[in-house]
Design a protein around this motif. Structure first.
Motif, PDB file in Angstrom:
ATOM      1  N   ASP B  30      13.281  18.365  57.311  1.00  0.00           N
ATOM      2  CA  ASP B  30      12.158  17.696  57.979  1.00  0.00           C
ATOM      3  C   ASP B  30      12.675  16.584  58.896  1.00  0.00           C
ATOM      4  O   ASP B  30      12.457  15.394  58.647  1.00  0.00           O
ATOM      5  N   PRO B  31      13.378  16.970  59.980  1.00  0.00           N
ATOM      6  CA  PRO B  31      14.005  15.960  60.838  1.00  0.00           C
ATOM      7  C   PRO B  31      13.000  15.082  61.584  1.00  0.00           C
ATOM      8  O   PRO B  31      13.337  13.962  61.968  1.00  0.00           O
ATOM      9  N   ILE B  32      11.781  15.592  61.805  1.00  0.00           N
ATOM     10  CA  ILE B  32      10.831  14.760  62.567  1.00  0.00           C
ATOM     11  C   ILE B  32       9.758  14.184  61.640  1.00  0.00           C
ATOM     12  O   ILE B  32       8.590  14.037  62.019  1.00  0.00           O
ATOM     13  N   GLU B  33      10.194  13.841  60.400  1.00  0.00           N
ATOM     14  CA  GLU B  33       9.230  13.357  59.407  1.00  0.00           C
ATOM     15  C   GLU B  33       8.293  12.247  59.906  1.00  0.00           C
ATOM     16  O   GLU B  33       7.083  12.311  59.649  1.00  0.00           O
ATOM     17  N   ILE B  35       7.107  11.633  62.863  1.00  0.00           N
ATOM     18  CA  ILE B  35       6.075  12.225  63.727  1.00  0.00           C
ATOM     19  C   ILE B  35       5.121  13.072  62.881  1.00  0.00           C
ATOM     20  O   ILE B  35       3.895  12.978  62.992  1.00  0.00           O
ATOM     21  N   ASN B  36       5.712  13.896  61.994  1.00  0.00           N
ATOM     22  CA  ASN B  36       4.902  14.739  61.113  1.00  0.00           C
ATOM     23  C   ASN B  36       3.927  13.913  60.283  1.00  0.00           C
ATOM     24  O   ASN B  36       2.777  14.294  60.110  1.00  0.00           O
ATOM     25  N   ARG B  37       4.426  12.783  59.769  1.00  0.00           N
ATOM     26  CA  ARG B  37       3.557  11.930  58.952  1.00  0.00           C
ATOM     27  C   ARG B  37       2.392  11.393  59.781  1.00  0.00           C
ATOM     28  O   ARG B  37       1.270  11.275  59.276  1.00  0.00           O
ATOM     29  N   GLY B  38       2.684  11.078  61.043  1.00  0.00           N
ATOM     30  CA  GLY B  38       1.636  10.601  61.945  1.00  0.00           C
ATOM     31  C   GLY B  38       0.553  11.656  62.138  1.00  0.00           C
ATOM     32  O   GLY B  38      -0.642  11.376  62.004  1.00  0.00           O
ATOM     33  N   TYR B 143      10.358  21.689  59.228  1.00  0.00           N
ATOM     34  CA  TYR B 143       8.942  21.553  58.886  1.00  0.00           C
ATOM     35  C   TYR B 143       8.196  20.894  60.037  1.00  0.00           C
ATOM     36  O   TYR B 143       8.700  19.952  60.652  1.00  0.00           O
ATOM     37  N   ILE B 144       7.039  21.429  60.358  1.00  0.00           N
ATOM     38  CA  ILE B 144       6.240  20.876  61.456  1.00  0.00           C
ATOM     39  C   ILE B 144       4.791  20.771  60.994  1.00  0.00           C
ATOM     40  O   ILE B 144       4.248  21.732  60.447  1.00  0.00           O
ATOM     41  N   VAL B 145       4.182  19.602  61.160  1.00  0.00           N
ATOM     42  CA  VAL B 145       2.748  19.504  60.899  1.00  0.00           C
ATOM     43  C   VAL B 145       2.029  19.643  62.228  1.00  0.00           C
ATOM     44  O   VAL B 145       2.259  18.862  63.157  1.00  0.00           O
ATOM     45  N   SER B 152       3.241  23.625  58.838  1.00  0.00           N
ATOM     46  CA  SER B 152       3.878  24.807  59.410  1.00  0.00           C
ATOM     47  C   SER B 152       5.374  24.553  59.468  1.00  0.00           C
ATOM     48  O   SER B 152       5.851  23.523  58.990  1.00  0.00           O
ATOM     49  N   ASN B 153       6.097  25.510  60.020  1.00  0.00           N
ATOM     50  CA  ASN B 153       7.511  25.276  60.317  1.00  0.00           C
ATOM     51  C   ASN B 153       7.793  25.955  61.649  1.00  0.00           C
ATOM     52  O   ASN B 153       6.881  26.574  62.224  1.00  0.00           O
ATOM     53  N   ALA B 154       9.017  25.840  62.142  1.00  0.00           N
ATOM     54  CA  ALA B 154       9.319  26.375  63.469  1.00  0.00           C
ATOM     55  C   ALA B 154       8.990  27.869  63.536  1.00  0.00           C
ATOM     56  O   ALA B 154       8.314  28.332  64.457  1.00  0.00           O
TER      57      ALA B 154
END
Lengths: 196, 232
Positions: B30-33, B35-38, B143-145, B152-154
């Motif tokens: 989850d490298p962009i955690e 942003i994902n959390r936002g 992982y992508i929200v 979701s994920n890529a």
């Protein structure tokens, strides 16, 4: 003398062959009793489904003895387990099992119309996985119970619902909690969830 | 001699148990955690102030059989895609079942309103483009929200794009396309009220909990897809 040895050997090997089979049957029976009897009991007593405290008492009486909460907590803590002091470890086990019992008993009322079927079980060393299916909704839901034998009795140490493992899910949840606010933060959160 | 062999064996056993336990403790991708959390927080807010109130109204206005019918119609459309993905994954038997469901439900089931197929032993399967990519060997990726759509994920985001590109609603006039998609979204949320409540009460950190659930679920679907495609 030699024949006695043969007889003893034969008896012993019988045990070796028969024991795993017995173990497998007893775990399947255990899961059947846990999953089916509890839902059946809730179905029989409509009053029971109305009372959260009675549901929790039922779960505590019928299910809790067959769950190894200490093991579940240890697995969910993973490498964080050793970061907690023995006193903290005891607290985490007790708060976490409270959380699981409470949330599970809340869910029980909505699960009462469902039937559970034991599909099969697989033995792997000291470990048995009993696969069950919950039917009654649009799609059957697969629930696998992982049991481990300790001190002569089988106890559940993980439950996997449709590929979601209880232990793995909480390991990820605990891990995040501990890396952001430490073991104390985790305990505080568990207590807050349990409404204290 | 014997006891030392037993000791070695026991150590080896324990070592292998520990290794497998450690292997399960992999890092989450989850490298962009931040942003994902936002986006996750935005989705939660949207759910509280807009979606949930709509679902409540929706449940009061429409009687249960109507809602069940709506669920079934969208589920029938989904079965078309499920069967296509079973074909893409080389799951002949499952593809037959899924396609059989579409045939039965679209005709005897009055255009999908009634799930006659399930009542006759043709059980609903699972299949989507993200799963197909996974069965073909594509990694889940980070992982992508997604805004509004959620976890979701890529890989699954590409799968979702493929679904949108092949969905007939995409090619309908805008008003139709948006209302049908909106309806499906609300019905889906209504169908998942219990699940959402469970996540609320079980989780400590809802973001971590949902991420774990999503990743495990998608992994398990890919694994079962692979198993089904390798067995005749």
């Amino acid at each position: 003398m030699a024949s006695l040895r043969v007889v003893i050997f034969a008896i012993l090997s019988l045990f070796v062959i028969a024991l795993p089979a017995l173990a497998q049957n007893s775990t399947e029976d255990l899961v059947r009793r846990m999953a089916i009897d509890v839902t059946a009991e809730v179905r029989k007593n409509p009053d029971l489904a109305q009372s959260q405290t009675q549901l929790a008492a039922l779960v505590e009486r019928r299910l809790m003895p067959h769950f190894n909460f200490e093991r579940i907590t240890k697995l969910a803590m993973g490498r964080n387990w050793s970061k907690a002091s023995p006193a903290e470890q005891r607290q985490i086990v007790s708060e976490f099992s409270k959380l699981l019992v409470r949330t599970y008993s809340n869910a029980l009322a909505s699960l009462k119309d469902l039937d559970v079927q034991v599909r099969d079980s697989r033995k792997n060393g000291n470990d048995v996985t009993v696969r069950t299916q919950m039917i009654g909704r649009a799609k059957p839901v697969s629930i696998d119970y992982s049991l481990e034998s300790a001190g002569g009795s089988w106890r559940v140490y993980d439950v996997t619902v449709e590929g979601l493992s209880l232990v793995t899910t909480y390991r990820d949840d605990f891990n995040g909690m501990i890396s952001s606010s430490g073991v104390e933060g985790l305990i505080a959160m568990l207590k807050q969830k349990n409404g204290k | 001699m014997k006891s030392s062999r037993a000791a070695v064996l026991a150590t080896a056993l324990f070592a292998s148990i520990n290794v497998s336990a450690l292997a399960q403790e992999q890092q989450v991708n989850d490298p962009i955690e931040p942003i994902n959390r936002g986006i996750f927080a935005f989705n939660e807010l949207l759910d509280t102030i807009l979606i949930k109130p709509i679902v409540v109204t929706y449940n009061t206005v429409l009687p249960k059989p109507v809602r069940a019918g709506i669920t079934n119609v969208f589920s029938n459309l989904d079965d078309v895609f499920i069967s296509a993905n079973h074909v893409l994954q080389g799951r002949g038997k499952d593809a037959g079942t899924s396609f059989g469901r579409v045939l039965v439900n679209s005709t005897i089931g009055l255009g999908g309103l009634i799930d006659i197929a399930s009542m006759n032993g043709l059980q609903k399967g699972e299949g989507d483009f993200g799963q197909t990519l996974g069965v073909w060997g594509v990694d889940a990726g980070p992982y992508i929200v997604l805004p509004v759509l959620g976890p979701s994920n890529a890989r699954d985001t590409i799968g979702r794009a493929a679904r949108i590109a092949s969905d007939p609603r995409t090619y309908m006039p805008n008003a139709w396309s948006y209302s049908l998609t909106g309806l499906e979204y609300i019905q889906l949320r209504a169908d998942n009220v219990d699940n959402a409540k469970m996540v609320d009460s079980f989780s400590l950190d809802k973001y971590n909990f949902s991420r774990s659930i999503y990743m495990q679920r998608r992994n398990s679907l890919v694994t079962s897809g692979k198993e089904a495609s390798s067995s005749p």
